[in-house]
Every structure is written in C-alpha cells, then in structure tokens.
Design an enzyme around this catalytic site. Structure first.
Site, PDB file in Angstrom:
ATOM      1  N   HIS A  12       0.882  -1.173   0.000  1.00 51.21           N
ATOM      2  CA  HIS A  12       0.000   0.000   0.000  1.00 51.21           C
ATOM      3  C   HIS A  12       0.916   1.218   0.000  1.00 51.21           C
ATOM      4  CE1 HIS A  12      -3.231   2.701   0.810  1.00 51.21           C
ATOM      5  NE2 HIS A  12      -3.069   2.791   2.108  1.00 51.21           N
TER       6      HIS A  12
ATOM      7  N   GLU B  35     -12.473   3.869   0.020  1.00 56.41           N
ATOM      8  CA  GLU B  35     -12.914   3.375   1.330  1.00 56.41           C
ATOM      9  C   GLU B  35     -13.645   4.461   2.118  1.00 56.41           C
ATOM     10  OE1 GLU B  35      -9.182   1.756   2.438  1.00 56.41           O
ATOM     11  OE2 GLU B  35      -8.449   3.524   3.473  1.00 56.41           O
TER      12      GLU B  35
ATOM     13  N   ASP C 252      -7.435   4.459  -3.291  1.00 56.90           N
ATOM     14  CA  ASP C 252      -7.767   3.530  -2.211  1.00 56.90           C
ATOM     15  C   ASP C 252      -8.429   4.275  -1.055  1.00 56.90           C
ATOM     16  OD1 ASP C 252      -7.254   0.753  -0.974  1.00 56.90           O
ATOM     17  OD2 ASP C 252      -6.376   2.091   0.506  1.00 56.90           O
TER      18      ASP C 252
END
Ligand code: NAD
Ligand code: MG
Length: 350
Positions: A119, A206, A202
């Site tokens: 990540h 989310e 990302d």
C-alpha cells in the site's frame, strides 16, 4: 471550484500476466517479509512455495513470532531480517511503518536492495523516504491476505497492482513482476499504477463509498425505519443484511445483473428514489472535498496526528458504534439465525 489535482490518466491501463513475469529475477535473493498478519503470512507462504528464499522479520515477544516459526520460517527481529535480505517487504500496519522503518530497516538497507510495500500511504505522504540506490516498488493484492493465500493454494490468484517508484538497479520491474508472480497474482492479472494513484484512489474509495459511504447509508436507512416505529429486526434485514446479496450480484454481473434479479418494482424504485436520497450534484461536491483532503495531505495529517495522540477520537467512535442498535440487533439476529456467514472476516478494504 475547489483545488482538485487534475490527474492526466487517459492512457490505456497496462496489464501483465504470467507470461510477462520471470521468477528467475528472484534467484539468489533473500526476501524478508516484515509482519506476519493478514498479508504477511500469505506473501511468505506463497513465495516460499514458489521456490523463493523467504525469512520473516517481527517484534520479539509479539504474537505472530511463534505462528511464523510454526509455519517453518526462520524468524528474526525486523533489523536482523532487513540486514540479511535483498528485498524487504513491509507488511506491518501502515501507521507504525514509519517508526519501524527509521529505527530498524533504514540502517540495514544497502545499495541494490529493494524496499517493497503493499500500500502506498507511507511513500505517498513521505513518512518513509527511501535512500537513493534502493529499488522501491509496490505489489498490492486487491484482496485480503487470507484470500491471497487460499486462492494460491487453489492454483489461482488475486489480481494485483504493480508500481515502481524508484528503479535504482534497472531491474525493479523484473523483480516486482517476479514477486507478484510468486504470490500468485500473475495468475489473475497485474495492473500497472503509481503509489500516488493507488493511495489516493484507495483512500477515496474506502472513505466515500466502501466503508464511509456504505456504513452511513445503512445506518441512516436503519434509523429512519426504527424512528418511524418499525421493528429493528425488520430494519436490519432490509437495510443491512441484504446489502451483501445485492453486492454479490453486482460483483458477478454488474448492475444489470442485479437489476435482472430484483423485481421490476425494486428497479423502478431505484430509478425514482436513488437520486432523491443521494442527489448527485451535492453528493459529488461532498466527495470532491474528501478527495481534495486526500490529495493535499489533510486526511493523512489528521490520521498521523490521531495515532500520535492515543487515538481518542477513533476509539470513542468505535465504542459508540458498537453500542448502536443496528449492531446490537445484527449480532442478535446472526446468533439466532442459520445464515451465519463463514467467509474470511478480515480487513478487505484494500
Ligand atoms: P495486519 O494487521 O494483519 O498485520 C500486521 C502485522 O505486523 C502483524 O503480524 C503484527 O504483529 C506486525 N506488527 C505490528 N506492529 C509491528 C512492529 N512495530 N514491529 C514488527 N511487527 C509489527 O496487517 P495487514 O492487513 O496484513 O496489512 C499489512 C500491509 O498490507 C499494509 O500496508 C496494508 O495497507 C496492506 N494491505 C492490506 C490488505 C488487507 O486486506 N489486509 C490488502 C492490501 C494491502
Ligand atoms: Mg484500502
């Protein structure tokens, strides 16, 4: 209009498959997997079974240490593992990576080594700045670690993102592609991105849709029904439990497949009431504000500060949510009903 960064991403997305990867790029290299949680155990086991030389780096006395040893790995402190390794994959919690990197990993990196992530947060927000001379890449499975493992065992794989941030050796792509093949990702497909793009999309996904958006939407629906006098059990079924059934249909065949399976009444209601509940202009304007905070580092700064300050806000929100009637009723229904869900319950938002 707010100051949104314009991302010029009109180029075709680049995809790689097994034919593009050569595991030989990892020959003679020691791979240290730092952390043995959801992703860590999956990467370590899959790579070893793909023929790679894998060691594990952990905290002495941490609960993962005996687990990794039982799985047959040589386990070292993070510093020792980083010293022995050619490739250091950091798979500990994002919010502790910077401190661990500084004290245990950075002093043990040598020119020609590779530093890897699943990540991009710490690279994107410069919490970790790798030295020159070291390759930096991302191999990010688009699924929870337990799925990365179970798919590999089944002869399949989870799609992965690849990004090369720093190609010091001129071989960073070959190494990253080989690494992803080693964890099984090439069997499914590898999509090229950058750590900036991965991190920003990302976090946005989310916050606005997957976690933030969905949880708040379900909570509002539940509360409206209960406040109107309907039974909480009914509200739970209609606004929360059924979410998974709908999402499974969309996941399998798109929104058309979902619309095909639901009644025409439901589909008509979707067209009439969806935009009333979520007026697109307003919702998108709010989402752009969230995106701007992600792009300019406001969100990251807040999260880093929250961790430094003992997570007071985070913990109080978590405790408050646990007491919400939808959670209490949901637990009761799951305990009493036969539809218990046995799928992996780990963090899947990445
Ligand atoms: P996790 O919480 O499951 O595991 C973290 C591991 O790190 C544990 O073994 C823990 O003992 C160890 N650890 C924690 N602090 C440590 C320290 N100070 N020193 C040494 N070890 C320490 O984490 P995860 O979900 O596997 O996430 C790892 C990385 O993978 C993160 O960058 C995350 O964003 C990324 N990622 C996660 C998923 C997912 O679905 N879980 C998907 C894609 C990417
Ligand atoms: Mg995520």
């Amino acid at each position: 209009m707010m100051n949104l960064k314009k991302v010029g991403n009109s180029a075709m997305v680049k995809m790689y498959y097994e034919k593009d990867c050569n595991l030989d790029a990892l020959n003679g290299k020691v791979i240290a997997i730092i952390g043995y949680g959801s992703q860590g155990h999956a990467h370590a086991l899959n790579l070893r079974e793909s023929g790679c030389n894998v060691i594990v780096g952990l905290r002495k006395g941490g609960k993962s240490w005996p687990v990794a040893e039982k799985d047959g790995f040589e386990v070292y402190t993070v510093a020792e593992a980083a010293k022995k390794a050619d490739i250091v994959m950091i798979l500990i919690n994002d919010e502790v990576q910077a401190a661990v990197y500084k004290s245990e990993i950075a002093p043990n990196l040598e020119p020609g080594n590779a530093l890897a992530f699943a990540h991009g947060f710490n690279i994107r927000y410069k919490q970790i700045v790798a030295p020159e001379g070291v390759d930096v890449f991302m191999a990010a499975p688009k699924g929870p670690g337990h799925t990365v493992r179970s798919q590999y065992v089944a002869g399949k794989g989870v799609p992965c993102l690849i990004a090369v941030e720093q190609d010091a050796t001129g071989k960073a792509y070959d190494i990253a592609l080989a690494y992803i093949a080693g964890i099984g990702g090439a069997r499914a497909g590898i999509l090229e991105t950058t750590m900036d793009e991965e991190t920003e999309t990302d976090l946005f996904g989310e916050q606005t849709v997957l976690c933030g958006g969905v949880v708040d939407l379900m909570q509002c629906g539940f509360e409206v029904l209960v406040e109107a006098g309907y039974k909480p059990e009914n509200a739970y079924f209609e606004c929360i439990h059924e979410m998974k059934l709908i999402i499974d249909l969309i996941n399998k065949g798109g929104i058309a497949a979902m619309n095909y399976s639901i009644s025409d009444t439901a589909e008509f209601g979707e067209y009439v009431s969806g935009p009333r509940v979520l007026p697109h202009d307003e919702i998108k304007a709010n989402m752009r504000k969230v995106l701007a905070d992600i792009q300019d580092g406001t969100f990251a700064g807040r999260w880093i500060a929250e961790n430094k300050n003992g997570r007071t806000f985070f913990n109080s929100k978590r405790a408050q949510l646990a007491k919400h009637e939808m959670e209490v009723v949901g637990k009761k229904l799951r305990d009493e009903m036969l539809w218990k869900n046995d799928s992996d319950l780990d963090n899947a938002s990445n």
